[in-house]
Design an enzyme around this catalytic site. Structure first.
Site, PDB file in Angstrom:
ATOM      1  N   ASP A 297     -11.726 -22.850  31.977  1.00 26.76           N
ATOM      2  CA  ASP A 297     -11.459 -21.592  31.550  1.00 26.76           C
ATOM      3  C   ASP A 297     -12.516 -20.763  32.391  1.00 26.76           C
ATOM      4  O   ASP A 297     -13.361 -21.351  33.193  1.00 26.76           O
ATOM      5  CB  ASP A 297     -11.782 -21.171  30.154  1.00 26.76           C
ATOM      6  CG  ASP A 297     -11.205 -19.743  29.723  1.00 26.76           C
ATOM      7  OD1 ASP A 297     -10.714 -19.088  30.588  1.00 26.76           O
ATOM      8  OD2 ASP A 297     -10.857 -19.653  28.575  1.00 26.76           O
TER       9      ASP A 297
HETATM   10  C1  NOJ Z   1     -10.405 -16.531  29.909  1.00 29.73           C
HETATM   11  C2  NOJ Z   1      -9.450 -16.702  28.959  1.00 29.73           C
HETATM   12  O1  NOJ Z   1      -9.936 -17.374  27.681  1.00 29.73           O
HETATM   13  C3  NOJ Z   1      -8.082 -17.378  29.301  1.00 29.73           C
HETATM   14  O2  NOJ Z   1      -7.155 -17.521  28.425  1.00 29.73           O
HETATM   15  C4  NOJ Z   1      -7.613 -16.847  30.415  1.00 29.73           C
HETATM   16  O3  NOJ Z   1      -6.641 -17.631  31.023  1.00 29.73           O
HETATM   17  C5  NOJ Z   1      -8.678 -16.865  31.683  1.00 29.73           C
HETATM   18  N1  NOJ Z   1      -9.632 -15.747  31.538  1.00 29.73           N
HETATM   19  C6  NOJ Z   1      -8.106 -16.100  33.114  1.00 29.73           C
HETATM   20  O4  NOJ Z   1      -7.976 -14.711  32.847  1.00 29.73           O
END
Ligand code: NOJ
Length: 758
Positions: A297
């Site tokens: 993430d």
């Molecule tokens: C953080 C989020 O937790 C995740 O779900 C998302 O896909 C990513 N950022 C990318 O934007």
């Protein structure tokens, strides 16, 4: 290759089932040539260590691609890395021209011309937005959910995107957590089916098609169990919950072919997911045989320093790689440190090779090496966005997502002849909030508001806002300010209500009050809305409350006093049309709650498949499992939802002759006056287990349309996959003994029988 005389076949979809059968016939089988594998290996052999590490590096979009080359230090660095082939993927770059420009840099200027993956959070549509995923889950309509993901993929692919960070398959029981809007709710079985449908929708029939985009199962794992519902918080769960509740939806989508899995921000039982070898190597890539790749993430690698797990960024890179995180999203850990780690002998190149192979495989599977510009068709960009078929699909699933929570005295459906309809509430006139918080590719203020929906149906109305809910501008990355003081519009609203036969009040949460980083401790109607509701009620009890929200709300007063309540989530582009059609009976509501609605936030986490405790009660004295100041029952249970018609269940029959294929038959009849759809739900309960089993668990559902007086016999099959569970060592087993089975209209009402597995 000739395979042995007797072949072992697993019967159970979970893949770890104890039951196996012997198939007698020998089959000459040729092992298919892994042509992609061969291409991957050949390419890998040509790659330098830096180029390999580059494939494991993902950057956020960093400059106005169509403008001059960047000069700002960080953007310049990324640009240089692109040219060297040190970037495997970018996120948040979209638009055919932008994508083509970036792709040209790597394809034309880098040594090995390896194309980029373009990732984006295409969560519930791209331009055309469908309901937030929690809303879509309420449709229990897997076909419509798949179609919604397909439409999202078609639009995203038309702007150059080949990878979405969806579906989120985190099971979640805590309405305080803002991200409940992004998942399918509290149930593992429903969540698995929905996750599979969404993966199928995004990835399409063939990955080589130019409108197939790869999907991501996220967040691996446990993110939905953040303590106290506070985003990013600690997750500490036992093995029973981990194996039976959290992991199965991930396994289901892995089996369904999802190409990427995103790890998560949280620690799980003390270990950050990004550095969690048990999750990523032992379970995902080991036991489940996942062949795609794992993306971190955003910055979750570097965040292991704040967790107190990695001492510096180099250590974070080492821990992430060893644990099986293949691509680094915006941590700069791999690109900055893997080379030194290899040179210092701290990580073997074989781990890097494995990660790179996985990433390259997906790029080959998508056909990017044959045509790196396969998502760059300017004419598609012109025609596919807000395509009429996508708008029609968005309306279809928006209607199906609406849940009728209460309809006393049959106040609904409203008659088109209703004169002097009063509409009150800020969200009735809002074209932005119904888009939810994940609407990165869409246009602000592009939803059909409820008032516009009424206009399109040519329903006359008078509108008063009552009170503002939010103050000032709202944006994805910013806190919303809630109006707690300005009551200036209240008197006019009350006056209007006093002279109208029926009042529709559209209240709820702003779209930016849910989503990432939007945990709440109060899950009631924000701001002055409860006050407004009670003031209107004081002059007119004929209120239809339309709720727009991204999480279950605790609204006991409304549930007790108001005659009609309609749960309309944040329904996306077609919001107003969908609600108007439901309120005026052009569509008979069929949605069912995918998440329990609590009476009070103090009951949270509250969910239907709980364990009984040793003191289930009720008792007259205090020593049983209850609250002294609130019922322990929910306001509305999981699976709950009414219709403008009525359904009756009868004649449950169970045939358990074959313990691997138990047949449950039930008759469902439409006993009301209107045609309508019902979601018949089947729950089981294993009486005694070597590990205690929940009081009930959803193990089947069917959505059916019945005309008035029509009835239909439904057959459900319970195989080992439905009957079994994981023990505390993660072994799947089916145990002998007595089971209750209930089929009905929600998790609380149905008719029951039982059977024995001998
Ligand atoms: C953080 C989020 O937790 C995740 O779900 C998302 O896909 C990513 N950022 C990318 O934007």
């Amino acid at each position: 290759m000739y395979i042995p005389l007797l072949r072992l076949i697993r019967l159970c979809v979970c893949g770890t089932c104890l039951f196996v059968v012997m198939v007698a016939k020998a089959q000459p089988m040729k092992k298919p040539v892994d042509t992609i594998g061969q291409k991957v290996t050949a390419l890998l052999q040509q790659m330098t260590l830096e180029e390999k590490i580059g494939q494991m590096n993902q950057y956020n979009g960093f400059w106005q691609v169509t403008g001059p080359a960047p000069t700002e230090a960080n953007a310049k660095l990324k640009y240089e890395h692109l040219k060297k082939g040190w970037v495997g993927s970018v996120l948040n770059v979209s638009g055919v021209e932008n994508v083509r420009k970036l792709q040209e840099i790597v394809v034309k200027e880098s040594r090995l011309h390896i194309p980029l993956l373009f990732g984006l959070d295409v969560i519930h549509g791209h331009k055309t937005l469908t309901p937030i995923p929690l809303g879509e889950a309420a449709s229990w309509d897997l076909g419509a959910i798949e179609a919604s993901a397909r439409a999202a993929a078609e639009e995203a692919a038309a702007v150059g995107i080949n990878w979405t960070f969806a579906p989120m398959v985190d099971i979640t029981r805590d309405a305080r957590w803002g991200r409940v809007m992004e998942g399918a709710g509290e149930d593992t079985y429903l969540g698995s089916k929905i996750g599979m449908a969404r993966v199928k929708g995004f990835q399409g029939n063939r990955l080589t098609d130019d409108d197939a985009i790869i999907a991501t199962a996220k967040h691996f794992a446990g993110y939905g169990f953040a303590e106290a519902g506070r985003d990013y918080n600690t997750v500490d769960v036992g093995t029973s919950t981990l194996y039976n509740v959290i992991l199965p939806p991930f396994q289901a989508v892995v089996d369904a072919g999802v190409r990427t899995v995103m790890n998560s921000f949280n620690i799980l039982n003390g270990i950050p997911s990004t550095g969690n070898k048990f999750l990523q190597r032992d379970i995902l890539k080991g036991k489940w045989g996942f062949k795609g790749f794992v993306i971190s993430d955003w910055g979750s690698g570097s965040e292991m320093m704040a967790h107190g797990f990695a001492k510096d960024l180099q250590h974070a890179a080492e821990l992430s790689l060893k644990a099986g995180s293949d691509m680094d999203m915006e941590s700069y850990a791999y690109i900055g440190h893997l080379k030194q780690l290899v040179q210092a002998g701290k990580v073997p190149v074989s781990l890097i090779d494995d990660a790179v192979k996985r990433i390259l495989r997906v790029k080959f599977e998508l056909g990017l090496f044959d045509n790196p510009y396969k998502y760059c068709h300017p004419e598609k960009e012109k025609t596919m966005l807000y395509h009429p078929k996508h708008i029609a699909g968005a309306l279809d699933i928006a209607k199906k997502s609406i849940v009728l929570l209460k309809n006393e005295g049959q106040l609904l459906p409203l008659s088109a002849k209703t004169k002097q309809l009063a509409v009150i509430g800020a969200f009735a006139n809002d074209k932005n909030s119904p888009l939810g918080s994940w609407r990165i590719g869409s246009d602000d203020n592009s939803a059909v508001s409820f008032l516009e929906g009424l206009q399109r149906m040519q329903v006359p109305y008078t509108y008063e806002k009552g009170v503002n809910v939010v103050i000032g501008k709202t944006a994805f990355g910013e806190e919303v300010s809630i109006n707690e003081t300005d009551t200036s519009g209240m008197a006019a609203a009350v006056q209007l209500a006093a002279k109208s036969p029926v009042v529709v009040m559209v209240l709820g949460e702003h779209g930016f009050q849910t989503g990432e980083g939007r945990s709440r401790t109060k899950i009631d109607l924000p701001g002055l809305q409860q006050q407004l509701l009670e003031a209107v009620y004081a002059v007119n009890k004929n209120i239809v409350l339309v709720l727009m929200n991204g999480r279950p709300l605790a609204i006991p007063w409304a549930a007790e006093h108001l005659p009609a309540i309609v749960e309309a989530w944040q329904l996306g582009t077609e919001t107003g049309n969908a609600i108007a059609q439901v309120l005026f009976g052009k569509y008979n509501p069929s949605g069912k709650l995918p998440m329990t609605f609590p009476r009070s936030v103090g009951q949270v986490p509250i969910y239907y498949n709980y364990f009984n405790t040793g003191r289930p009660g009720p008792k007259t004295e205090v020593f049983w499992t209850h609250y002294i100041d609130e019922s322990r029952k929910p306001l509305y249970p999981f699976g709950f939802g009414l219709s403008y018609t009525q359904f009756a269940y009868s004649d449950i029959k169970v045939n358990a002759t074959n313990p691997h294929k138990i047949e449950v038959k039930i008759t469902v009849a439409n006993t009301g006056k209107l045609a309508g759809e019902e979601v018949a739900q089947l729950y089981i309960h294993q009486g005694i287990g070597s590990v205690v089993r929940p009081v009930k668990e959803l193990k089947g559902f069917k959505k059916l349309m019945l005309q008035p007086n029509e009835k239909q016999e439904l057959t459900f099959l319970l195989t080992d996959a439905e009957l079994g569970f994981y023990d505390n060592e993660g072994r799947f087993k089916v145990e002998k003994g007595m089971f209750d089975v209930m089929v009905g209209t929600n998790s609380d009402e149905g008719i029951s029988s039982f059977f024995e597995i001998k």
